[in-house]
Design a protein around this motif. Sequence first.
Motif, short mmCIF file in Angstrom:
data_model
loop_
_atom_site.label_atom_id
_atom_site.label_comp_id
_atom_site.label_asym_id
_atom_site.label_seq_id
_atom_site.Cartn_x
_atom_site.Cartn_y
_atom_site.Cartn_z
N UNK A 7 1.18 -1.33 -0.30
CA UNK A 7 -0.42 -0.03 -0.04
C UNK A 7 0.46 1.78 -0.02
N UNK A 8 0.43 2.37 -0.81
CA UNK A 8 1.00 3.73 -0.69
C UNK A 8 0.32 4.55 -0.16
N UNK A 9 0.71 5.31 0.04
CA UNK A 9 -0.12 7.20 0.64
C UNK A 9 -1.11 7.17 -1.04
N UNK A 10 -2.19 7.07 -0.24
CA UNK A 10 -4.00 7.56 -0.83
C UNK A 10 -4.15 6.60 -1.11
N UNK A 11 -4.41 5.45 -1.13
CA UNK A 11 -4.75 3.67 -1.31
C UNK A 11 -6.26 4.27 -0.10
N UNK A 12 -7.24 3.54 -0.96
CA UNK A 12 -8.18 3.50 0.55
C UNK A 12 -7.58 1.31 1.15
N UNK A 13 -7.64 1.52 2.27
CA UNK A 13 -6.99 0.61 2.91
C UNK A 13 -7.94 -0.64 4.01
N UNK A 14 -8.76 0.44 4.33
CA UNK A 14 -10.28 -0.55 5.34
C UNK A 14 -11.33 0.22 5.26
N UNK A 15 -12.09 -0.39 5.33
CA UNK A 15 -14.21 0.01 5.15
C UNK A 15 -14.30 -0.36 6.15
N UNK A 16 -15.34 1.01 6.93
CA UNK A 16 -15.80 0.58 8.11
C UNK A 16 -17.15 0.37 7.91
N UNK A 39 -2.20 6.85 4.56
CA UNK A 39 -1.10 8.62 4.72
C UNK A 39 0.09 7.27 5.15
N UNK A 40 1.15 8.34 4.99
CA UNK A 40 2.49 7.81 4.90
C UNK A 40 3.06 7.35 7.05
N UNK A 41 1.89 7.74 7.22
CA UNK A 41 2.26 7.90 8.91
C UNK A 41 0.83 6.55 9.26
N UNK A 42 0.53 5.67 8.78
CA UNK A 42 -0.05 4.26 8.53
C UNK A 42 -1.05 4.86 9.75
N UNK A 76 -4.96 0.73 9.22
CA UNK A 76 -4.01 0.21 8.40
C UNK A 76 -2.78 -0.57 9.22
N UNK A 77 -2.78 -0.17 10.84
CA UNK A 77 -1.75 -1.04 11.59
C UNK A 77 -2.48 -2.08 11.49
N UNK A 78 -3.91 -2.35 11.86
CA UNK A 78 -3.92 -3.41 12.49
C UNK A 78 -3.91 -4.83 11.23
#
Length: 219
Positions: free
Chosen positions: A3-12, A74-77, A81-83
């Motif tokens: 993943x990079x900054x700007x990617x969708x990484x989680x839906x809630x 974002x760059x500081x996830x 994202x950490x989960x």
Amino acid sequence: MPNKQGDFVWYELLSPDVEASAGFYSGLLGWKVGDNPEYREITASEGMIGGMLPLTPEMTSGGARPAWLGYIAVDDADAALQRVEAAGGASQAFAAERPMEGHCAWNELSSDDPPAAWRFYGDLFGWVKDGDMDMGPMGKYEFIRHGFMLGAIMPRMPQMPVSAWTFYFRVADIDAAHEYARANGATVLMEPMEIPGGEYSLNILDPQGAAVGLVGPRK
């Protein structure tokens, strides 16, 4: 793919009844939903994609309503994202490289001011416009590229109360999903409609009132 900054990484999903929501989406999309009462993590066909969070009285009194949220890296996830990373690496919540059933296939922003939205997301995440589709009096449907096709930005339609994101999750059969949704308490906002590429999209309110989109083939 990392993943990079700007990617969708989680839906809630914010839901007043996560047990009912878990049952509805498990039947609709084949998700496995965890049983933690405070936060129920969602696993789709090829990995974890998000979670369900109970709406508390305090949240609703402050204006929160049933809704789907999308988290962008974002760059500081962020914590979401950490989960995901703790559960096994890069997120596949959004199926960027190939279709994956149960995963998000498209991210669509309906905005009162599309040019302002482009400036905001472009400056923040580096999203760029990659062509558009003329919708006549409704304006233009402008495609978002972020190394891959991410989704689109369009003018808000009159029937939508506010500017908002709609997330489209992939189903194996759009007509079967349509029938399931109607039979299990969802409200159909837009009947299955053919989209470029030959697949179909469908917009519903789930039984708890959250708006969500579905996309898939007609069999």
